[in-house]
Design an enzyme around this catalytic site. Sequence first.
Site, PDB file in Angstrom:
ATOM      1  CB  SER A  52      -0.926   0.021   1.227  1.00  0.00           C
ATOM      2  OG  SER A  52      -0.171   0.085   2.421  1.00  0.00           O
TER       3      SER A  52
ATOM      4  CB  SER B  64       9.737  11.396   7.225  1.00  0.00           C
ATOM      5  OG  SER B  64       8.785  12.397   7.515  1.00  0.00           O
TER       6      SER B  64
ATOM      7  CE1 TYR C  48       7.377   8.125  10.444  1.00  0.00           C
ATOM      8  CE2 TYR C  48       7.271  10.520  10.472  1.00  0.00           C
ATOM      9  CZ  TYR C  48       7.335   9.334   9.770  1.00  0.00           C
ATOM     10  OH  TYR C  48       7.371   9.356   8.392  1.00  0.00           O
TER      11      TYR C  48
END
Length: 332
Positions: free
Chosen positions: A56, A188, A201
């Site tokens: 995904s 990220s 995170y």
Amino acid sequence: MFFLELIGASVVTYSLFYLISLCIVDCDLELAFYSKFGRSPRKLKGKVVFITGASSGIGEHTARALAKRGVKLVLTARRKHELERVKQDCIGLSKGQLNDNDILVIPCDITNLSVHKQIFERTIQHFGTLDILVNNAGRSQRALFEYIDIGVDKQMFDLNVFAVVNLSRLAVNYFNEKGSGHVAVVSSLAGVFGVPYSATYTASKHAIQGYFGSLQTEKVGTNIHVTLLCPGPVYTNFLQESFTEKDGEKYGIPAKSTDRRMTAERCGELCAIALANKTQESWMGLFPMMPFAYAAVYFPIISRIALKTLGPKKLFKFRDSKEITLEEVDIV
């Protein structure tokens, strides 16, 4: 005097051009240039690319973008039926360039480090080689720093850091013997600067930047390339599946179609372009993410002033397209 005025005017003109460009593009300016004038992902046709977390989101759409160009794929994730769906989609998108044998599906839990060598060897056995490893598997988080259970920190580092490092070391050792190769990691923008309400995170992505920034330095002058892919908000199920501060709990709030997020399709395409051009680090995100990221890295004083003015909740809204509420992240 005229010469100094000319230099000053040139600096101002360049700065304005740079600022305006950052407000228009959806990635850093290097990647934006490559998307128009660089190597096409078609140059990767026939290469073998291993993608984790391919069932995904960014992993799936990176696979789709590569399959369109005839790239052979190894797809791993926990959900076999979703991997099979992605495989069939990729075969269709390839328009005859790929067949069933050109896409290998290996269901696995990437946090189980004991299976890494087995799945890596299975890849080499099937294709005879590996050219690029794309470490994509991972989860995000929404929580307040002081309430995060240490078990959540451990689980997130197991998935976002240690699984990535362990699999990458297998790949790098193989590439050392082969004489060439490419390791990519989906990091990220949270690895570039600190973001609020996602401490674990953010820390895991800063760790990724450290690990693979070091590897980049070690491999300077070799045929082993390392790419850090740093997306901002992307429209996937990533938000809904995020950790909170509680062990075993999911955030459970899906992204909305009206949220200002980059599409997973566009992100996958940009990732494919970055791989084709062997970039060192590529940032991706819709406005205002690019100007904010550049300010945070290159103009930290201005960034701190802006953050004090806006406040962390406003930054959260830029990220999730809504104001934060304590009930939503369950941090009261």
